[in-house]
Design an enzyme around this catalytic site. Sequence first.
Site, PDB file in Angstrom:
ATOM      1  N   HIS A 120       0.814  -1.212   0.000  1.00 39.17           N
ATOM      2  CA  HIS A 120       0.000   0.000   0.000  1.00 39.17           C
ATOM      3  C   HIS A 120       0.847   1.260   0.000  1.00 39.17           C
ATOM      4  CE1 HIS A 120      -3.481  -2.405   2.016  1.00 39.17           C
ATOM      5  NE2 HIS A 120      -3.401  -2.622   0.730  1.00 39.17           N
ATOM      6  N   ILE A 179       0.829   6.968   0.530  1.00 40.44           N
ATOM      7  CA  ILE A 179       0.266   5.833   1.265  1.00 40.44           C
ATOM      8  C   ILE A 179      -1.205   5.685   0.872  1.00 40.44           C
ATOM      9  CG2 ILE A 179      -0.149   4.862   3.555  1.00 40.44           C
ATOM     10  CD1 ILE A 179       1.899   6.908   4.589  1.00 40.44           C
ATOM     11  N   CYS A 180      -1.578   4.437   0.669  1.00 48.28           N
ATOM     12  CA  CYS A 180      -2.968   4.142   0.359  1.00 48.28           C
ATOM     13  C   CYS A 180      -3.628   3.625   1.629  1.00 48.28           C
ATOM     14  CB  CYS A 180      -2.985   3.081  -0.738  1.00 48.28           C
ATOM     15  SG  CYS A 180      -4.517   2.997  -1.615  1.00 48.28           S
ATOM     16  N   ALA A 181      -4.253   4.498   2.401  1.00 47.44           N
ATOM     17  CA  ALA A 181      -4.883   4.058   3.653  1.00 47.44           C
ATOM     18  C   ALA A 181      -6.181   4.822   3.829  1.00 47.44           C
ATOM     19  CB  ALA A 181      -3.961   4.331   4.840  1.00 47.44           C
TER      20      ALA A 181
END
Lengths: 178, 449
Positions: A99, A106-108
Site C-alpha cells: 500500500h 500511502i494508500c490508507a
Amino acid sequence: MASISSRRLAKELRDLQTNGTPTGIELIAADNWQSWVMGIEVLGDTLYAGEKFALLFRFESQYPISSPIVTFIPNYRPPVGNPSSFSPQAVYGVPMHPHVYSNGHICASILGSDWSPVLTVATVCITLQSMLASCKKKERPVDNDRYVLTAPDNPKKASHPDAFPTLTLTFFPDSIPL
Amino acid sequence: MALADNTRHRPHRTPTISDIRVKQCWICLEEEVSGARNPSSDWCHPCKCSLICHGNCLLQWMTAQETTANRPYGAIKCPQCSTEYTIVSYQPPLLRVFDAIHARVVILGAGVAIGGTALLVGGMLFSAASAYGAVAFAQFIGEKNFNIVYGDQLDRWTAWSFIDWAFIPWSLYTAGTERSFLYNLSCVITACPLSITSSHTDGSLWGLLGSPIASLAIFPILIPVRNLIYNRLKAWVTQKAASPIRNLSSHRPTVRTINNVPGMPGVVVNFVDIRGNAVARVQAAGQQPAAVPVAGGEAGAGVGPGGANAIEAGPVGNNLNRLLRTAGLGTAVIKPLFVPWIAKGMGTALLGLSNQWRPLQSLLFVKKTSFPSIRIRSPGRMFSAAWTWNDLDPVWWRNSLGYLIFNIFSDGLQLWYTYLIERERQSRRVVSHSFENLDPSTLDLIPEI
C-alpha cells in the site's frame, strides 16, 4: 485569533511532549504548524525488523476537520540535533509495502474517507505501524510505476484509475457487396 | 481511584454534561476544567458513548463532510459509537417551499443541459446525413430530374424528404448485410417515399413501375439472392483451389517488416504474406513473437487487401487486431457511401453505349429529353404543370442496372482473388536441400550392397 489547526496542533504537541510518544514512534521535527516529521519503527518479529522510516505530516488550515497529508519521505536525511534516535548521518527510505508507493504516498482509508477528528498524529502513526507489521510480503503496489509517473505532490489529489482503458471495436459488419 | 470516589458521591439522578470534571472536545482537543473562569456554553453530548464536544466544532465537522465527502448532513455518525447525530434548526414553511422549487429547477436545468447537448449532436449528425442523402438521391435519379422533382427552392421541399434522406447513408451501409427482406424494403421505401412517388404517377400500375421506387425495389429481392450465390461460389472456389498444381514458383515467404508501428513503440511487425488472409507476427522488444493469424478477408475493398476478422491474438497482438479491425470498419463505412456515384457512372456509361447500339436504348427506356408534360385540366382552370414519372428520362433505371452489372463484375473479381489466395495457401510446400554439406559418416545410411 490562532486558527483551529494551530490550537489543536499545539495541544497535540504538548501531549506528546508530556506523555511521550507511543513505542516505536518518535518526534523528529515539529517546528511549525504546517508540517511535522515523525519517525516510525516497527517493533517485534516483522518483515521490517530493524528498519526505520520517516513520515511527513502536512496540515492544512482546516485540520482536524480536513485530514492531514501523510507520506513516507524517500531518501530522508534527518536534521542535525533532532531529538530522536534518527541519525543525521543516515538516509532513511520508503518501506516496501503493497500500500506504499515508491514516492512515499500511502494508500490508507484513515487518511481519506475514514478520517475523523478523533484521530491524532499519534494514532495515525500507530495505525501505520500496524499496517506495516501485518504485511505478509514486501512488494510495491501493482500500479506503482504508472502511479509515480503521474502522481501529484498531494496524494489526496491523485486519481487511481482501475484499469488501462481499452478501446474495443465490437461493431463489425458481415460481408458487404460492393 | 476516581471511580471509587464517584460511586460514593454519585447523585441519584443520571449525570449530565456539567457534572464532568474535565471536559475535552474530541475535535479541537480543548480541555475545560469545571469551575473554570470562562466556561463555554457550547458543550454537547450528541451520542451514546462518552465522547463530548463543542457543538460548534461538530457542526463545522459535519458541514465539511457534507461538502467534501458527499455524505448527507444527517448521516454523520460518531466515530466511536456510530450513533447518528440529530440536528434541529429553524425551518419555516417558506424555506421548505423554496427548497422544493429549487430542487425541481436544478433537475430541470440538468435535463436541459444533457438534452440540449444530445439534440445538438444528434442534429449535426442528422444534417450531415440529410445532406449526403440529398446529394446521393440526386445522383441516383439524375440531376436534371432532381431539379424537376424538387426544384431549387429549399423551402418547398417537404419535411419528410429531409428525414428520408438522412436514412439513406444508414440504408446503404446496412443493405446487403444479413438483414431481413422487410428491413431492406423499408430502407428502400424511406429513401424514396411512396407519398412522393405515388403523387406523380398517372394512377396506373405502369406509372408506379416507371418511378424510382420500382428500380430500388428490386434490390431487397436481389440482395439475399446475391448473398446466397456468392457464398455458394465461394465454397466452390475454395474447394476447387485444392486441385493439384503444376507450376510452383519458388519464393521465400515475403517478409515485410514495420519497425516503427505508430503508437506501439518497440513493436516490430513482420507481415508474412499479408493479403486478405494474412499471418502477422508481432514482436515486442524483448518478447517472444506472437503469431496472429488473421483470417477471412473479403469484407475489404474489392480487389485490394481487405479488413480482417481478427480472431486470436496474444496480449501484444491485441493492438494489431484493433488496428486491423479499425481498418475494416473504415472500409466498411466508406464503400457503401460511394455507391450512388458508382451507379451514376455506370448509368452514364450505359447511356453512352446505347448511343452506339440502338437496341440498348429501348431496354433502358432512354428518353431524349426530360420535360414534364403540361396537362390542361379544364377550360376554366389555369394550366397546371403536373408531371409524372413517365415524363422523365429514367436515369434511375439505368443507374440501377449499371450498378448491378458493376456488382457482378466486382464480385467476380473478389471470387477470383479468393480463389488465388486459397490456391497459394494450399500449394505451399517446404523446399528440401541436399545433404551436400554434411559428413556422410554422421548419417545413418542404408549399407551398400
